[in-house]
Structures are given as structure tokens and as C-alpha cells.
Enzyme design. Structure first.
Site, PDB file in Angstrom:
ATOM      1  N   GLU A   1     -40.198 -45.902 -31.653  1.00 34.11           N
ATOM      2  CA  GLU A   1     -38.671 -45.446 -32.376  1.00 34.11           C
ATOM      3  C   GLU A   1     -37.741 -46.600 -31.831  1.00 34.11           C
ATOM      4  O   GLU A   1     -36.444 -46.737 -32.279  1.00 34.11           O
ATOM      5  CB  GLU A   1     -38.323 -44.628 -30.653  1.00 34.11           C
ATOM      6  CG  GLU A   1     -36.682 -43.859 -30.921  1.00 34.11           C
ATOM      7  CD  GLU A   1     -36.963 -42.427 -31.981  1.00 34.11           C
ATOM      8  OE1 GLU A   1     -37.657 -42.541 -32.984  1.00 34.11           O
ATOM      9  OE2 GLU A   1     -35.407 -42.284 -32.253  1.00 34.11           O
ATOM     10  N   ASP A   2     -38.307 -47.401 -30.854  1.00 34.83           N
ATOM     11  CA  ASP A   2     -36.834 -48.361 -30.542  1.00 34.83           C
ATOM     12  C   ASP A   2     -37.048 -49.659 -31.089  1.00 34.83           C
ATOM     13  O   ASP A   2     -36.133 -50.671 -30.890  1.00 34.83           O
ATOM     14  CB  ASP A   2     -36.664 -48.599 -29.095  1.00 34.83           C
ATOM     15  CG  ASP A   2     -36.473 -47.406 -28.099  1.00 34.83           C
ATOM     16  OD1 ASP A   2     -36.090 -46.325 -29.206  1.00 34.83           O
ATOM     17  OD2 ASP A   2     -36.667 -46.104 -27.552  1.00 34.83           O
TER      18      ASP A   2
ATOM     19  N   HIS B   1     -45.077 -46.144 -25.648  1.00 32.67           N
ATOM     20  CA  HIS B   1     -44.411 -45.003 -25.941  1.00 32.67           C
ATOM     21  C   HIS B   1     -43.262 -44.585 -26.374  1.00 32.67           C
ATOM     22  O   HIS B   1     -43.212 -44.157 -27.820  1.00 32.67           O
ATOM     23  CB  HIS B   1     -44.758 -44.543 -25.196  1.00 32.67           C
ATOM     24  CG  HIS B   1     -43.824 -43.926 -24.301  1.00 32.67           C
ATOM     25  ND1 HIS B   1     -43.977 -45.227 -22.711  1.00 32.67           N
ATOM     26  CD2 HIS B   1     -42.519 -44.032 -24.014  1.00 32.67           C
ATOM     27  CE1 HIS B   1     -42.668 -44.891 -22.377  1.00 32.67           C
ATOM     28  NE2 HIS B   1     -41.609 -44.645 -22.858  1.00 32.67           N
TER      29      HIS B   1
ATOM     30  N   HIS C   1     -40.113 -49.950 -17.468  1.00 35.85           N
ATOM     31  CA  HIS C   1     -40.043 -48.593 -18.172  1.00 35.85           C
ATOM     32  C   HIS C   1     -41.915 -48.340 -18.683  1.00 35.85           C
ATOM     33  O   HIS C   1     -42.635 -47.586 -18.425  1.00 35.85           O
ATOM     34  CB  HIS C   1     -39.125 -47.942 -18.863  1.00 35.85           C
ATOM     35  CG  HIS C   1     -38.585 -46.288 -19.875  1.00 35.85           C
ATOM     36  ND1 HIS C   1     -39.473 -45.573 -18.734  1.00 35.85           N
ATOM     37  CD2 HIS C   1     -39.290 -46.318 -19.974  1.00 35.85           C
ATOM     38  CE1 HIS C   1     -39.726 -44.394 -19.666  1.00 35.85           C
ATOM     39  NE2 HIS C   1     -39.767 -45.047 -20.050  1.00 35.85           N
TER      40      HIS C   1
ATOM     41  N   ASP D   1     -43.474 -40.209 -18.784  1.00 36.82           N
ATOM     42  CA  ASP D   1     -42.074 -41.017 -19.632  1.00 36.82           C
ATOM     43  C   ASP D   1     -41.155 -40.370 -18.801  1.00 36.82           C
ATOM     44  O   ASP D   1     -40.602 -40.593 -18.053  1.00 36.82           O
ATOM     45  CB  ASP D   1     -42.611 -40.685 -21.133  1.00 36.82           C
ATOM     46  CG  ASP D   1     -41.150 -41.246 -21.868  1.00 36.82           C
ATOM     47  OD1 ASP D   1     -40.352 -42.340 -20.546  1.00 36.82           O
ATOM     48  OD2 ASP D   1     -40.648 -40.441 -23.092  1.00 36.82           O
TER      49      ASP D   1
ATOM     50  N   ASP E   1     -40.418 -20.857   8.476  1.00 35.89           N
ATOM     51  CA  ASP E   1     -41.163 -20.161   9.378  1.00 35.89           C
ATOM     52  C   ASP E   1     -42.893 -20.375   9.574  1.00 35.89           C
ATOM     53  O   ASP E   1     -43.361 -20.346  10.482  1.00 35.89           O
ATOM     54  CB  ASP E   1     -40.094 -19.013   9.974  1.00 35.89           C
ATOM     55  CG  ASP E   1     -40.692 -18.684  11.345  1.00 35.89           C
ATOM     56  OD1 ASP E   1     -40.621 -19.485  12.104  1.00 35.89           O
ATOM     57  OD2 ASP E   1     -40.962 -17.492  11.577  1.00 35.89           O
TER      58      ASP E   1
HETATM   59 MN    MN Z   1     -39.899 -44.149 -22.763  1.00 31.55          MN
END
Ligand code: MN
Length: 705
Positions: free
Chosen positions: A75-76, A71, A47, A138, A259
Site C-alpha cells: 500500500e505505502d 503488511h 510499526h 495490526d 462484588d
Molecule cells: Mn499497519
């Protein structure tokens, strides 16, 4: 890993050193995310690499690419912001932190206005525009892989994309991101409608292919015959969500929308744009009034192109856009185009000016001057310096002017919430009512039915609403308080004639009102309470009118009976700020024009003269068992010694008093005087405070001011 090779191949516009740094970031991210997997089942690292690839495709700078790779680590994973700053510098660390923060704020509301506010909040929270660009990349990758998410989560993210992130991309002029985010959001939100519309578009495109090819060929031939070199002709991309919105909002039939035959001609230079326009108008007849020159007059977001509509074979309308490659890049990538690696391309002064103009228009930014490097420097800006966006507890967003406080917030929600507010929680923490709010905070106001607005709030509120509501309230409050005080004062004076306001016949009152040009009895009381009329004189008038002769002995005593004060009467009875009287102190009242009654200590030397005037000075007495907060000031002479100030503050706190203010005056090298302004219950309480302070070794002398 093969995916990282893919990224590196896209980084051909960076130097070798820069690519090496990207590699290092990749290793840090790869180690940090090891063992984690995405919903798709792939290793998590795919990712951030994909996000970095998206950024590389619009040729963002090294910092953005690295931030793209990192990024999600703060957080993770165990990697901290400080660690990123140490390895890759503060800029990268700040971008990563910004993206992390953005991912945490949750959008709950449904209305369009709220979505608009939310977008602005996101922009305002991102001090560096690259934060938003990384966040958009992201989101784009998450949308591309959204099919692997459970359905409820898919819906929520798709909705947020359509309402928040696509409009932000649009606002930043990042057209390619905008179109893709909208179509992916549309597909995830309304899979059936998307499929049906896509089928219809494919079918219509197939049906139209013959005419399309005829026009396409004739345009190319026209350009070749006129010896236009280095050009590109494209059919315009299909934007399904755009078609869908047109059908819903403008109530157009699918055929009416389909059209139109759209083409884009991209050429090498600005002059060539106008030449191509002439060639197009030679090929097919232009539709009058449909020609637009956005090259000379760019759109507000900096978009530049020439638009014209032609009448094609069988009378079909043809829309043609003509622009340079540079304008095309700008139109697709918007603000991100400013980071484009510009090797070999001589940047003209003209494009610099355009860039500045563009940014100015787009972001309402002030005074921007200078070069392109300066632009990158200035990308760290407050996008909405005059506004602040905060949440209510149920997720609505309130827009306030910068510097707004919880009191402004309370009044913005409802006048009653403002009038009854006693405390505020900012992000669940109790905070002072005067605290300046920041973007993204959640504000909760605690109200109490017995609360009253504080006149001091006028010192810090910034909104007109709060200010006028407060003023209004205080005016009403003061009026009510002065009426009640005025009545008490008049009755006290009337008592010396053995009268009371109740015993005065209405016509006598009316006569007095007519004479004084006042409208009502209340007005008269208010005038007395405010100190604008002397109660004894008014009492005299009424007594004269009733032919009541002055005082017998007993009545006189009554008049001399002091008015009882409980200290919390409000705005019309105030404690003097020269002697700071406390319950327990002997007191007198001085009627002060426009302000009501000021309570002084009987020994206050400021009022020595006034005390002799019975019209302005009146006896007062404290009510028994007063509960309240009273301000007082003590002065302490101390020997200059380390920590003595802290010891004194502790002594005050230990006695249960609150310090409001401290001033230190130096006497000489080793002695100084400290003045404490503090809140106490009464005289006895102050005595305890003073006793505590006296016990300290360095204290020479304590006195009340
Ligand atoms: Mn992400």
C-alpha cells in the site's frame, strides 16, 4: 536496529532457516519504508516490527510473521505483490494482499446489524484466516499507539475497533485480543468515562485486597495440601469495557459487578481439573445451580473450562474457572492457537478432534477431516461460502446469497428499483445486470422511469425476492398488454359487422360474460389477447345477439384492414423465432393459445397450413417509422481462412448492428457456414450488413435464415 532483535528473541520456536527468512523480510520492509515516519514520530518500520512481535507472542507461523513485517509495503511503498511472491512465496503475498484490501474498505454505517454484516464481510473477504489474524495484530498495535493520532481520526478508528474488529476477535475465540481491543477502543472513544471507571475499579480492588488475599491463600493452600503440582492461580483480569457494558445494558450498579471475586486455576491435565473442582467445593460451599462443565460440553466457539461459584468469607461470591494450560491458551488465542508451535507436546487424537469441532462450530465450515497440517492447508477457505456482502453507494451493506447479480441487489433495496433498473455500476464501472457480485464491491443501480423488467432476468436472478417480484410484474404486464391487444382484435372483428366494442350495450356484454363464465370485460379482452379465444367468434356472438347481419362490402374491407404492429407491444406480440421478421418484411399474425399473437414473415414455411385458417391467421402491417431493436439471423458460407471470423464480425459492427450469438458449422475441410444472430433496426439496416459482409474476400454466399 535493536527492535528487530526483540522480535528475533520471540521467535525461538522457529528453525534457524525460518528466522533467516524473517530477517530478509525485515530488510525488505526496512528499505521500503525508509524515510517514512509514524504519527508518533518514530521510523515507520517500528510499526510492522511491533505487529510481527504481537504475532510472535501468540506463536504464529513463519508466513504470518513475514506478512506482519510486510503488511504495509504494498500500500505505502514501491514493493509489489509480485515481488513479495517472488521472494517469500504466494502464501505470504496473498496474506499481505488480503490485509491491504481489508485496510481499504471503509466502514460508514451506524447500526448494529450493519456492523455485524461488516464483520461478516471482512471474514468473507479473507480467504486465509491468517489475513484476519495479521490484520487484528495490526489493529492492536495501532490502538496501543492511538494517542498520537489527531482526535477525529482517533474517534473513527476506535469506533471501528469496537464495532468491527473486537467482535471479529471474539468470534474467532481470540479472547486476549478481544479484551485489549475493547479496552483500548473504550479508552479512545470515551476517555473521561474510562478514567472514572478505572479509578473506581482501582479503588474497589484496593478495598477488596484483604479479602482477595485471604481467598487466594486458601486456594493455594488447598491445592498444595492435595499435592497438586504444576498449577497456576490468578485473579481474573479486569475488563473495563465489559464492566461498562454491564452497567449500561444490564443496568447493574458498579458495586454489584465488582462484588464478585474471580479466580482462575490452571492445571496440567484434564483429570486434574475435576480433582481441583472437588478441592474448591471442599474449601467453600458451592452455590447450587451455578456449576457449569464446559470441558465435557465446550461452548460453540470451542471454549473449554469448568465454572463454579462459591460462597466465600463474609458471604462474598467467588467465581472460579478451572482449565488446563492448553485450554487456557485456546481460550486466550482462539483460532490462532492452531498455529501454535507444538514442540514436545504430544498432540492427542482428542485435541485434534476438538480442534476440528471447534472450527466447524465457529466458522460453520463443512466437511472438515484430517490432521492438523491439513487444518493449515484448509485455513484457506471461504468462511461464508453461501453469502456475498456488498455496499450501497451510501455505505450500507446488503447481504445476498452467493451468485447474486445487480438485479438481485436492486430488488433487495426496493421493488421499484428492481422494476425500473436499466444498468448497474460495480465499483463505478458499468457492468452487465447479470454480472455475479463479489464481496466488498460497491453497487450503484441506474433506474429509468421508462424502463421495464426484462423476462430474461429470470434466467440469472438468485433471490426469491427478485424472482417473485419479476414474476409478479410480468404477470401484471402481460395482463395489461393482453387486455389492450384483445380489445384491438375484437374491435377489428366487430368492424366487419359495422360494430365496435363501444356500440355494444352493456347487457349484451354481460350476457356473453355469463355464458363464458368470465368476470369482466377486461377478462374477455385478456382471453382474446392471450389467444385463448378467437376474436372473430366472439364478434359473431355479439353480432348475433344484436341481430346484426353480416358484412356489407365496405365493412368487410375494414375487417380486412391489417392490424398495425410497432414491434414493441411487449409480451403478447412476439416475433417468430423461425423467420425473424423485420420492419419492411411482409408479415402475418398467428394467434397462439396462451401466448397472444406471433408475428411471422409472410413467406415463413412453418405456418403454411395455419395461414389457411382465418380464425388463427390475421393480416398485419408494420407501422411506419418504427424504431426498435429486432433480432434476425443470417448464414454466411465462407472459405476457411485465418481471421475470417473477425473480419465478418467487424463488417457487422461497421454497419452498426450488434451480434448476439455466433455459431460455426463445418461443411468440409475448407468451407464452413457461420450463423450470426444479431440485432438490427429493420430490413434496410440488415441489407447494409449483408452488403458489408459480401464485400469480404472469403465469403461465398450470404442468406437470411
Ligand atoms: Mn499497519
Amino acid at each position: 536496529m535493536r527492535v528487530i532483535k526483540l522480535l528475533v528473541r520471540k521467535l525461538d520456536y522457529l528453525t534457524k532457516d525460518q528466522v533467516d527468512e524473517v530477517y530478509r523480510a525485515y530488510h525488505l520492509a526496512n528499505d521500503a519504508h525508509v524515510g517514512q515516519r509514524r504519527y508518533t514520530g518514530e521510523p515507520y518500520i517500528t510499526h510492522p516490527i511491533a505487529v510481527a512481535c504481537i504475532l510472535a507472542e501468540i506463536r504464529m507461523d513463519k508466513e504470518s510473521i513475514i506478512a506482519g513485517l510486510l503488511h504495509d509495503v504494498v500500500e505505502d511503498t514501491h514493493v509489489t505483490k509480485a515481488e513479495i511472491a517472488r521472494q517469500f512465496g504466494d502464501t505470504v503475498a496473498d496474506i499481505v494482499e488480503g490485509v491491504t484490501k481489508l485496510s481499504k474498505i471503509e466502514f460508514k454505517s451506524r447500526t448494529e446489524a450493519q456492523a455485524e454484516n461488516f464483520s461478516k464481510m471482512v471474514l468473507a473477504m479473507s480467504k486465509d484466516i491468517r489475513v484476519i489474524i495479521v490484520k487484528l495484530a495490526d489493529r492492536l498495535h495501532n490502538m496501543r499507539t492511538i494517542d498520537s493520532l489527531p482526535i477525529p481520526k482517533r474517534r473513527r478508528i476506535a469506533k471501528e475497533t469496537l464495532e468491527i474488529y473486537a467482535p471479529i476477535a471474539n468470534r474467532l475465540g481470540m479472547h486476549s485480543f478481544y479484551l485489549e481491543l475493547e479496552d483500548l477502543g473504550f479508552k479512545a472513544s470515551y476517555p473521561r468515562r474510562f478514567r472514572i471507571l478505572q479509578k473506581a475499579v482501582d479503588k474497589a480492588t484496593g478495598n477488596r485486597k484483604e479479602i482477595f488475599d485471604v481467598i487466594f491463600k486458601s486456594i493455594k493452600t488447598g491445592l498444595n495440601n492435595s499435592l497438586v503440582d504444576k498449577y497456576e492461580v490468578k485473579g481474573r483480569e479486569k475488563h473495563l469495557y465489559g464492566i461498562y457494558k454491564k452497567m449500561i445494558k444490564k443496568r447493574l450498579q458498579f458495586d454489584e459487578i465488582m462484588d464478585v471475586y474471580g479466580f482462575r486455576v490452571i492445571v496440567a491435565s484434564l483429570d486434574m481439573c475435576y480433582r481441583v473442582l472437588g478441592i474448591m467445593h471442599g474449601l467453600y460451599k458451592p452455590v447450587p445451580g451455578r456449576f457449569k462443565d464446559y470441558i465435557s460440553l465446550p461452548k460453540a466457539n470451542g471454549y473449554q473450562s469448568i465454572h463454579t461459584t462459591l460462597v466465600g468469607p463474609y458471604g462474598v461470591p467467588i467465581e472460579v474457572q478451572i482449565r488446563t494450560f492448553e485450554m487456557d491458551e485456546q481460550a486466550n488465542n482462539g483460532i490462532a492457537a492452531h498455529w501454535l508451535y507444538k514442540s514436545g507436546v504430544q498432540q492427542t487424537e482428542m485435541t485434534e478432534i476438538k480442534e476440528q469441532q471447534w472450527l466447524k462450530n465457529l466458522l460453520d465450515m463443512q466437511q472438515r477431516t484430517g490432521s492438523s497440517e491439513e487444518f493449515i492447508e484448509n485455513a484457506k477457505v471461504d468462511l461464508f461460502p453461501d453469502e456475498v456482502y456488498v455496499f450501497t453507494p451510501n455505505g450500507n451493506i446488503i447481504q445476498l446469497p452467493a451468485g447474486a447479480t445487480p438485479v438481485d441487489f436492486a430488488y433487495a433495496i426496493h421493488t421499484d428499483i428492481g422494476n425500473f433498473c436499466v444498468a448497474a455500476k460495480i465499483d463505478r464501472q458499468l457492468a452487465p445486470l447479470s454480472k455475479r457480485l463479489s464481496n466488498g464491491q460497491t453497487i450503484e443501480i441506474i433506474t429509468s422511469r421508462s424502463a421495464r423488467p426484462n423476462p430474461n432476468w429470470l434466467d440469472f436472478v438468485v433471490t426469491g425476492k427478485a424472482r417473485s417480484s419479476l414474476r409478479n410484474y410480468l404477470k401484471m404486464q402481460k395482463r395489461a398488454e393482453s387486455v389492450s391487444l384483445g380489445k384491438r382484435l375484437l374491435d377489428k372483428s366487430l368492424a366487419s359487422f359495422s360494430l365496435s366494442s363501444k356500440k355494444i350495450p352493456a347487457e349484451k356484454f354481460d350476457a356473453l360474460l355469463a355464458e363464458t363464465k368470465l368476470e369482466s370485460r377486461e377478462d374477455l379482452y385478456a382471453e382474446i389477447g392471450m389467444g385463448n379465444r378467437v376474436p372473430m367468434l366472439v364478434a359473431h356472438r355479439l353480432a348475433d345477439a344484436l341481430k346484426v347481419q353480416s358484412a356489407e362490402e365496405g365493412a368487410h374491407d375494414k375487417s380486412a384492414a391489417p392490424l398495425m404492429i410497432h414491434g414493441t407491444e411487449g409480451l403478447v406480440i412476439q416475433m417468430a423465432e423461425c423467420c425473424y421478421p423485420l420492419p419492411g418484411d411482409p408479415i402475418v399474425g398467428i394467434i397462439s393459445s396462451g401466448q397472444g399473437v406471433i408475428v411471422h414473415s409472410e413467406f415463413c414455411h412453418h405456418i403454411a397450413k395455419l395461414r389457411l385458417d382465418p380464425d388463427v391467421c390475421m393480416p398485419l402491417r408494420w407501422e411506419p417509422n418504427i424504431k426498435g431493436e429486432f433480432t434476425t439471423v443470417i448464414e454466411v458460407d465462407v472459405i476457411n481462412r485465418r481471421g475470417v471470423l473477425g473480419e465478418m464480425a467487424n463488417a457487422v459492427a461497421a454497419a452498426g448492428a450488434n451480434i448476439d450469438d455466433i455459431h460455426v458449422f463445418e461443411r468440409d475441410d475448407h468451407r464452413y457456414t457461420v450463423s450470426f444472430t444479431m440485432i438490427v433496426d429493420d430490413r434496410a439496416h440488415l441489407a447494409i450488413v449483408i452488403r458489408n459482409i459480401r464485400k469480404l474476400k472469403s465469403v461465398v454466399h450470404v442468406r437470411r435464415k
